[in-house]
Design an enzyme around this catalytic site. Structure first.
Site, PDB file in Angstrom:
ATOM      1  N   GLU A  78       0.951  -1.199   0.071  1.00 37.89           N
ATOM      2  CA  GLU A  78       0.007  -0.193   0.249  1.00 37.89           C
ATOM      3  C   GLU A  78       0.880   1.162   0.419  1.00 37.89           C
ATOM      4  O   GLU A  78       0.581   2.209  -0.367  1.00 37.89           O
ATOM      5  CB  GLU A  78      -0.923  -0.134   1.223  1.00 37.89           C
ATOM      6  CG  GLU A  78      -2.106   0.355   1.296  1.00 37.89           C
ATOM      7  CD  GLU A  78      -2.767   0.687   2.898  1.00 37.89           C
ATOM      8  OE1 GLU A  78      -2.955  -0.427   3.248  1.00 37.89           O
ATOM      9  OE2 GLU A  78      -4.154   1.492   2.644  1.00 37.89           O
ATOM     10  N   ASP A  79       2.066   0.693   0.840  1.00 40.52           N
ATOM     11  CA  ASP A  79       2.727   2.082   1.017  1.00 40.52           C
ATOM     12  C   ASP A  79       4.030   2.759   0.438  1.00 40.52           C
ATOM     13  O   ASP A  79       4.488   3.260   1.538  1.00 40.52           O
ATOM     14  CB  ASP A  79       2.767   2.123   2.772  1.00 40.52           C
ATOM     15  CG  ASP A  79       1.237   3.205   2.981  1.00 40.52           C
ATOM     16  OD1 ASP A  79       0.610   3.854   2.479  1.00 40.52           O
ATOM     17  OD2 ASP A  79       1.079   3.045   3.967  1.00 40.52           O
TER      18      ASP A  79
END
Ligand code: MN
Length: 723
Positions: A78-79
């Site tokens: 996600e990051d």
């Protein structure tokens, strides 16, 4: 605050899993550090502190090395710049799959959802996570985020706490992980109702101070008395979590001093026998409060919690709550499902192979028998954890619950039959998919409609829901009705013309309508449909419309019509004059029940026309029914008057034990069934397979019979054979 170090995580892992791949954990750590490099938490700490703490929590849940690796990597998809393919390449399918699962859950819960759907979201999360470790990682993630929630802006704090209380704490509770549940609740409570929370904390602290001497006295008395009775036990005092206190006060409308279990005492014994002995010893010097003894050892809670609970009148007339359990039960109470299930290679959740746990589950079932139907119990545990459903969203964000394997067709009909009937295609998460695509939980589905689109037979195979299938069948049948009416018209028209009678005129003048009524059809269309279907001999109509002598003359000259379609044989007597079967549009159809699947009154049934020879009725799962041309399907259902007895075959698998056969025979006759044939065969592993041919009247009766059979001790499974 000191952040946990990777070597500490690995040390803990090696204690409970000495074979664990420490190098792999180290590699995941290095990767996570590299990928999150330069990123900061809201607290100002390096981002890496978060995956490290999450992995630390996961060691408390005793996750294996791949689980710990996934914890370290859980935010990288996600990051950071990495991709699923890269994770897959570097760490393999299992770890990449876990990280992917956690990421998917984060995606869903990020969107704001109406509160009323909280239960559905919990179910969805469980459904999505085919591997329970995904949920454990998500819970650890949420726990650490809640612990560091003070660094977030107020609005986000509030939303996160709300979501935690609605979704994640109940999830932890359902999985029986008590300590995570109460931590999440207390952390959320503090954010959502700070005034109440801090007041309660202060008051409880005062009470605890005032009671300190009493608490110590109870603890030492318990220790001494148990030791004197020869019971080796550990006694501890436990403070009730704040949210639980608040919840109890709210639901029972109590003031704080009416809550008697602010401190509960816990006694950990070595054996179950000692638990009951301890209870006996305690009751011999402190009087129990009537109605407060609960035996969750004999009757565990569905999340496997076991304990003896009692409340006694302790020193100074104070009520004292006591929980008694074994160390093993304590582990289950704190760690729930994580304590009793372990993870098979490849990530699939599987019950522990050793007899101890299987024995545990069996015992659970055994014990549940007293109060509940054990199958229902197991079924409910199973369906709680792994619902056979998928949860998808409309483009507007509304949630739809569909059975596993559902396709865009099902989705379209679940919205509206008009949308279903014009379904031309579908987009899932913005991507065009074929209509046979299997929807997955969390996906957003958009139906592309077109005026030119319409249901086709093949859709019946694609549709999973009864709703969609019925509507498709209805639509197809509508066409069938139209075309059979047309066919009936042609047949009749051609024959009537031989006698110079014009069908159109007969219809307009109402002659055909009257004939139809004489044959108990509601109108002439129904009559034409029946002729077209081959359900009604058109010669009977001729006989009413053509003078007899002309008819006879014609007959001597040969059959009035050429051999077209040949639907006109007089129907034979129905095999079963079923007052109980309602076929739309037909009053007295010739019905044959498939001997292959012997449908019983009450069973789900499908009917289809046999050309010129009436109607066949089957169960939908029967091969004959599946092969049938959907265009010939008829709407059918059981009416109220049901007669007839039919034979079904059931197979009972049981232990090979004398006396069981007699018991089974007893159960069958108790359910008013009649055994017409029985076949018993034993297997190598001390089991017996009993095949019974039984005469029954209805599906309900058969169900009752199967229930009775299942209740017999030694019976493993009961199955109705399909064909
Ligand atoms: Mn995270």
């Amino acid at each position: 605050m000191a952040v946990i170090r990777i070597h500490e995580i690995i040390e803990r892992l090696l204690i409970y899993d000495p074979q664990a791949d420490a190098d792999l954990v180290n590699k995941a750590y290095v990767w996570s550090a590299t990928l999150h490099k330069g990123q900061l938490r809201a607290s100002g700490l390096p981002y890496l502190s978060h995956p490290l703490e999450v992995a630390g929590i996961l060691t408390e849940l005793r996750l294996n090395a791949p689980g710990i690796c996934a914890g370290l990597l859980h935010d990288t998809l996600e990051d950071s710049s990495t991709t699923l393919e890269e994770l897959h390449r570097e760490f393999g399918k299992e770890i990449a799959g876990l990280v992917d699962g956690v990421t998917k859950i984060s995606m869903i819960s990020r969107a704001s959802r109406p509160q009323a759907q909280a239960e559905n979201f919990r179910k969805m999360i469980l459904a999505m996570a085919e591997d329970l470790r995904v949920i454990l990682i998500k819970l650890a993630d949420r726990l650490h985020n809640m612990r560091t929630i003070d660094y977030l802006p107020e609005a986000r704090r509030f939303r996160m706490a709300e979501e935690t209380l609605e979704i994640y704490a109940p999830l932890a509770s359902r999985l029986g992980i008590y300590w995570i549940k109460s931590d999440l609740e207390d952390l959320s409570f503090r954010i959502l109702k700070p005034d109440l929370y801090f007041r309660l904390v202060k008051q409880v602290a005062q009470i605890h101070r005032a009671q300190q001497a009493g608490i110590e006295e109870v603890q030492s008395v318990l220790g001494q008395k148990l030791a004197a009775a020869g019971i080796e036990a550990q006694v501890e005092g436990r403070h009730k979590p704040f949210y639980s206190i608040y919840h109890k006060m709210e639901t029972h409308k109590l003031s704080l001093d009416q809550v008697h279990d602010l401190v509960a005492f816990r006694i950990l014994c070595q054996t179950i026998r000692e638990c009951y002995e301890a209870l006996y010893v305690i009751h011999s010097f402190w009087a129990p409060v009537p109605g407060r003894i609960k035996d969750y050892i004999a009757l565990p809670k569905p999340n496997m919690y076991q304990s003896l609970h009692t409340t006694v009148i302790g020193p100074g007339g104070q009520r004292v709550e006591i929980q008694i359990r074994t160390q093993e039960m304590h582990l289950v109470a704190e760690f729930g499902i994580a304590a009793h299930w372990r993870y098979k290679e490849g990530g699939a959740l599987a019950p522990e192979a050793d007899d101890k746990t299987l024995g545990f589950v069996k015992r659970l079932v055994e014990l549940q028998k007293e109060l509940h139907d054990p199958h229902q119990f197991l079924e409910s545990v199973k369906s709680d954890l792994f619902p056979d459903e998928v949860f998808v969203f409309t483009p507007k964000g509304d949630l739809r619950e569909l059975p596993k394997g559902a396709t865009p067709i099902d989705f379209a009909f679940s919205i509206h039959s008009a949308i279903g009937c014009q379904c031309a295609g579908a987009r899932v998460n913005g991507r065009i998919v074929p209509l046979n695509y299997n929807l997955q939980s969390g996906e957003t589905v958009e139906i592309i409609t077109s005026r030119d689109a319409h249901p086709v037979k093949a859709w019946l195979d694609l549709a999973k829901t009864a709703q969609a299938r019925n509507k498709i069948q209805h639509w197809l049948h509508g066409r069938e009705v139209g075309s059979s009416e047309e066919l009936g018209r042609q047949i009749l028209e051609a024959d009537l013309l031989r006698y110079n009678i014009h069908l159109d005129r007969a219809i307009k003048s109402g002659v055909l309508g009257r004939v139809a009524k004489q044959f108990k059809f509601t109108d002439h269309q129904k009559l034409l449909q029946a002729i077209g279907y081959g359900k009604f001999p058109h010669r009977k109509v001729l006989a009413r419309m053509v003078p007899h002598d002309r008819l006879r003359r014609q007959r001597l000259a040969g059959p009035p019509s050429a051999k077209r379609k040949a639907p006109a044989q007089a129907p034979a007597e129905p095999t079963l004059p079923e007052g109980g079967l309602v076929l739309q549009g037909f009053d007295d159809p010739l019905i044959e029940f498939g001997a292959c699947c012997s449908p019983l009154p009450g069973d789900e049934i499908v009917a289809f026309t046999k050309e010129g020879q009436g109607v066949e009725v089957h169960r939908p799962q029967c091969a004959r029914a599946r092969e049938a041309d959907p265009d010939r399907l008829l709407p059918v259902h059981w009416g109220e008057r049901v007669k007839g007895i039919r034979t079904v075959t059931i197979e009972v698998l049981c232990a090979d034990r004398p006396g069981l056969l007699a018991q089974m025979g007893g159960a069958i006759s108790e359910a008013h069934g009649n055994i017409s044939r029985a076949l018993v065969r034993t297997t190598d592993d001390q089991k017996a397979v009993n095949t019974f041919e039984v005469e029954v009247k209805s599906a309900g009766q058969l169900r009752r019979m199967i229930k009775k059979l299942e209740k017999i001790e030694g019976v493993i499974s009961v199955e109705r054979l399909k064909a």
